[in-house]
Structures are given as C-alpha cells and as structure tokens.
Design a protein around this motif. Structure first.
Motif, PDB file in Angstrom:
ATOM      1  N   ASP A 101       0.830  -1.190   0.000  1.00 22.41           N
ATOM      2  CA  ASP A 101       0.000   0.000   0.000  1.00 22.41           C
ATOM      3  C   ASP A 101       0.870   1.247   0.000  1.00 22.41           C
ATOM      4  N   GLN A 102       0.249   2.380  -0.254  1.00 23.23           N
ATOM      5  CA  GLN A 102       0.997   3.608  -0.498  1.00 23.23           C
ATOM      6  C   GLN A 102       1.483   4.245   0.803  1.00 23.23           C
ATOM      7  N   ALA A 103       2.483   3.633   1.404  1.00 25.22           N
ATOM      8  CA  ALA A 103       3.192   4.216   2.530  1.00 25.22           C
ATOM      9  C   ALA A 103       4.644   4.366   2.113  1.00 25.22           C
ATOM     10  N   LEU A 104       5.360   5.239   2.789  1.00 29.80           N
ATOM     11  CA  LEU A 104       6.771   5.420   2.473  1.00 29.80           C
ATOM     12  C   LEU A 104       7.554   4.170   2.837  1.00 29.80           C
ATOM     13  N   VAL A 105       8.204   3.569   1.857  1.00 33.06           N
ATOM     14  CA  VAL A 105       9.020   2.383   2.088  1.00 33.06           C
ATOM     15  C   VAL A 105      10.439   2.826   2.424  1.00 33.06           C
ATOM     16  N   CYS A 106      10.894   2.493   3.631  1.00 27.32           N
ATOM     17  CA  CYS A 106      12.205   2.935   4.101  1.00 27.32           C
ATOM     18  C   CYS A 106      13.300   1.914   3.824  1.00 27.32           C
ATOM     19  N   CYS A 107      12.973   0.623   3.907  1.00 25.05           N
ATOM     20  CA  CYS A 107      13.986  -0.409   3.727  1.00 25.05           C
ATOM     21  C   CYS A 107      13.303  -1.748   3.483  1.00 25.05           C
ATOM     22  N   SER A 108      14.071  -2.689   2.973  1.00 25.88           N
ATOM     23  CA  SER A 108      13.548  -4.044   2.738  1.00 25.88           C
ATOM     24  C   SER A 108      14.711  -5.026   2.790  1.00 25.88           C
ATOM     25  N   ALA A 109      14.407  -6.297   3.056  1.00 24.08           N
ATOM     26  CA  ALA A 109      15.464  -7.308   3.139  1.00 24.08           C
ATOM     27  C   ALA A 109      14.880  -8.694   2.898  1.00 24.08           C
ATOM     28  N   TRP A 110      15.553  -9.481   2.076  1.00 26.27           N
ATOM     29  CA  TRP A 110      15.190 -10.883   1.858  1.00 26.27           C
ATOM     30  C   TRP A 110      15.732 -11.747   2.988  1.00 26.27           C
ATOM     31  N   SER A 111      14.985 -12.753   3.385  1.00 30.50           N
ATOM     32  CA  SER A 111      15.497 -13.743   4.331  1.00 30.50           C
ATOM     33  C   SER A 111      16.515 -14.624   3.610  1.00 30.50           C
ATOM     34  N   PRO A 112      17.510 -15.178   4.330  1.00 31.26           N
ATOM     35  CA  PRO A 112      18.533 -16.011   3.682  1.00 31.26           C
ATOM     36  C   PRO A 112      17.975 -17.225   2.954  1.00 31.26           C
ATOM     37  N   ASP A 113      16.841 -17.774   3.427  1.00 27.44           N
ATOM     38  CA  ASP A 113      16.288 -18.939   2.744  1.00 27.44           C
ATOM     39  C   ASP A 113      15.459 -18.558   1.520  1.00 27.44           C
ATOM     40  N   GLY A 114      15.322 -17.263   1.254  1.00 28.90           N
ATOM     41  CA  GLY A 114      14.663 -16.797   0.045  1.00 28.90           C
ATOM     42  C   GLY A 114      13.156 -16.891   0.045  1.00 28.90           C
ATOM     43  N   THR A 115      12.556 -17.194   1.202  1.00 25.83           N
ATOM     44  CA  THR A 115      11.098 -17.391   1.235  1.00 25.83           C
ATOM     45  C   THR A 115      10.336 -16.203   1.803  1.00 25.83           C
ATOM     46  N   LYS A 116      11.028 -15.249   2.426  1.00 25.05           N
ATOM     47  CA  LYS A 116      10.341 -14.136   3.085  1.00 25.05           C
ATOM     48  C   LYS A 116      11.009 -12.820   2.713  1.00 25.05           C
ATOM     49  N   LEU A 117      10.190 -11.783   2.681  1.00 19.42           N
ATOM     50  CA  LEU A 117      10.677 -10.432   2.431  1.00 19.42           C
ATOM     51  C   LEU A 117      10.119  -9.513   3.501  1.00 19.42           C
ATOM     52  N   ALA A 118      10.995  -8.800   4.200  1.00 13.21           N
ATOM     53  CA  ALA A 118      10.574  -7.813   5.199  1.00 13.21           C
ATOM     54  C   ALA A 118      10.604  -6.432   4.563  1.00 13.21           C
ATOM     55  N   VAL A 119       9.526  -5.676   4.752  1.00 16.56           N
ATOM     56  CA  VAL A 119       9.419  -4.329   4.191  1.00 16.56           C
ATOM     57  C   VAL A 119       9.075  -3.370   5.326  1.00 16.56           C
ATOM     58  N   GLY A 120       9.930  -2.375   5.553  1.00 17.45           N
ATOM     59  CA  GLY A 120       9.706  -1.394   6.602  1.00 17.45           C
ATOM     60  C   GLY A 120       9.177  -0.099   6.025  1.00 17.45           C
ATOM     61  N   ARG A 121       8.259   0.533   6.758  1.00 19.80           N
ATOM     62  CA  ARG A 121       7.590   1.728   6.255  1.00 19.80           C
ATOM     63  C   ARG A 121       7.754   2.891   7.233  1.00 19.80           C
ATOM     64  N   SER A 122       7.463   4.092   6.744  1.00 17.44           N
ATOM     65  CA  SER A 122       7.644   5.294   7.552  1.00 17.44           C
ATOM     66  C   SER A 122       6.658   5.382   8.706  1.00 17.44           C
ATOM     67  N   ASP A 123       5.575   4.587   8.662  1.00 17.33           N
ATOM     68  CA  ASP A 123       4.628   4.582   9.774  1.00 17.33           C
ATOM     69  C   ASP A 123       5.056   3.616  10.883  1.00 17.33           C
ATOM     70  N   ARG A 124       6.303   3.099  10.782  1.00 17.66           N
ATOM     71  CA  ARG A 124       6.926   2.200  11.761  1.00 17.66           C
ATOM     72  C   ARG A 124       6.377   0.783  11.711  1.00 17.66           C
ATOM     73  N   ASP A 125       5.541   0.478  10.744  1.00 18.63           N
ATOM     74  CA  ASP A 125       5.064  -0.889  10.563  1.00 18.63           C
ATOM     75  C   ASP A 125       6.024  -1.662   9.662  1.00 18.63           C
ATOM     76  N   THR A 126       6.213  -2.922   9.978  1.00 26.06           N
ATOM     77  CA  THR A 126       6.978  -3.824   9.121  1.00 26.06           C
ATOM     78  C   THR A 126       6.053  -4.960   8.690  1.00 26.06           C
ATOM     79  N   LYS A 127       6.011  -5.199   7.403  1.00 20.43           N
ATOM     80  CA  LYS A 127       5.256  -6.338   6.893  1.00 20.43           C
ATOM     81  C   LYS A 127       6.223  -7.411   6.410  1.00 20.43           C
ATOM     82  N   ILE A 128       5.881  -8.647   6.724  1.00 17.45           N
ATOM     83  CA  ILE A 128       6.663  -9.779   6.252  1.00 17.45           C
ATOM     84  C   ILE A 128       5.834 -10.516   5.204  1.00 17.45           C
ATOM     85  N   TRP A 129       6.388 -10.609   4.018  1.00 19.36           N
ATOM     86  CA  TRP A 129       5.717 -11.249   2.887  1.00 19.36           C
ATOM     87  C   TRP A 129       6.317 -12.621   2.647  1.00 19.36           C
TER      88      TRP A 129
END
Length: 242
Positions: free
Chosen positions: A22-50
């Motif tokens: 969704d349209q929030a400011l994306v500050c950073c992101s990182a793949w997990s070493p096993d390649g199955t998850k992606l963490a996305v951090g936003r300016s509203d201090r929420d982190t979503k794990i995909w």
C-alpha cells in the motif's frame, strides 16, 4: 539525528511477481537467507513480512505485521542465518531483535533491544556464521554485539519466544563520518563498513572479542552508501554517491 536517506513510495518487482504494497513510504527491505520471506519497513513504523504462497513461485501474501517500538523510522533490516529472527535499525538509535512466534510465525515479538549508539542507526548486519550483529550509526561508531545469555525481565515475552541478551564488544571508532553500510564476510569473523567519510574499512576479530581495522579502502569522492562481500572470492564491492 543526522539526515536519513530519503525513502520512496515504490518497491521494484519483476513482472512475474504479484506483491502489492500500500501507499506508505518504504524505508527499507530485506530478503530472508532462505529466500522465502521479504521484510518491508515503512515510515509509519510498521513492518510487513511477505511470503510466497504455497504452490506458487509468483504469488505473495503478507503473513505478519510488526508494529515497531522504534520512536522514528525503521532505517535498516537484517535476518538471522536461519531466517527466524530479524534485527532492525532505527532513527531513535536503538536496534531491536524480533522473533516469530506460534505456528507459521504469524506473530512477531521484540526479544531484545540493543542500546549503545548516540544517533540514528543506518546499517545493521547479522553474521551468517555466528550469532553476532553489527550496527553502524550516524555517530560514526561501529558496534559488534554477541548473544550472551537469557535476559531476565528485560522485555515481556510469550512462552514461544526466547528472550536474549546481547552485549557490545566495544565501539569501533575509525570512521570520520556516519556509517551507512555493513557487510559480513561469508567465511569468518570479518566485515566491511562503508562511511560518509568516503572510505570503507575491513575489520577482523584478531582475538576473543577484540576487533581491529585491517584495511582501509580509499578512492571514492563521496559517501560510501553500500558495501558487499563476494560469497565465493576474496573480493568486496563498494558503491558511493559520487
């Protein structure tokens, strides 16, 4: 705090992926070493794990949302080598370790707070071969943290979460500016840090918990904003805003 790198509204994906942020400011992101998850951090201090949906290589779902205790923006991420824990760096100068709890790790809880820096943390990196975390800050200091023992009473913890204590081995102060990037060597206790002083430093553990600068890479004319250690050769890459 010193100025943070500018966040953006978009995350780049190949045409084969179906991730929607969704349209929030994306500050950073990182793949997990096993390649199955992606963490996305936003300016509203929420982190979503995909995570990729079962039976598909292109469809992704947000499987967890972490409401950070960070007082400011989340500036950087790093996963543990087993892809079960996540460390975040923040504008408030604190790094926090999160761990998934319960079946499917739908809930993530804070299990440790790493407090030593005096300014925004711009870079965090989790060693691929040991439970060691490196943090770099706008204060120009590099801290190396080792997991020590179970912390008692430091943070509330659900039964499925192992609380942990992390101890800094002492601040490394060789850079003349903010530390903006960190990368671990894949094969031993070495790491490289990039700084606003236009240099990169290679650090090595020369004895138990004693780290020294073993090389300084000079040649850039501006901030070194990204560093990376080659997985298969004795090479490192540096990128600068020059």
């Amino acid at each position: 705090s010193m100025g943070l790198p500018s966040p953006g509204y978009s995350v780049a994906w190949s045409a084969s992926s179906d991730v929607v942020v969704d349209q929030a400011l994306v500050c950073c992101s990182a793949w997990s070493p096993d390649g199955t998850k992606l963490a996305v951090g936003r300016s509203d201090r929420d982190t979503k794990i995909w995570q990729v949906q079962e039976g598909s290589s292109t469809k992704w779902s947000a499987v967890a949302q972490i409401r950070s205790l960070q007082a400011g923006w989340i500036t950087s991420f790093a996963w543990s080598s087993d892809s079960k824990s996540l460390v975040t760096g923040g504008d408030d100068g604190v790094a926090r370790v999160y761990q998934g709890t319960g079946t499917g790790a739908l809930s993530w809880d804070t299990v440790a707070q790493l407090i030593a820096h005096r300014d925004s943390i711009w870079a965090v990196a989790w060693s691929p071969w040991e439970d060691i975390i490196a943090t770099g800050s706008a204060d120009g200091v590099l801290h190396i943290w080792r997991r020590t023992q179970q912390a008692k009473g430091a943070l509330p913890s659900p039964p499925a979460t192992a609380r942990s204590a992390w101890t800094p081995t002492g601040g490394l102060r060789r850079h003349g500016g903010a530390i903006k990037s960190i990368s671990w060597s894949p094969d031993g206790p070495r790491l490289i840090s990039g700084s606003a002083d236009a240099t990169a430093c290679i650090w090595e553990e020369v004895s138990d918990n004693k780290w020294e600068e073993t090389a300084r890479l000079e040649g850039h004319e501006s901030d070194v904003v990204a560093v990376s250690w080659c997985n298969h050769e004795e090479r490192v890459a540096t990128a600068s805003s020059d």
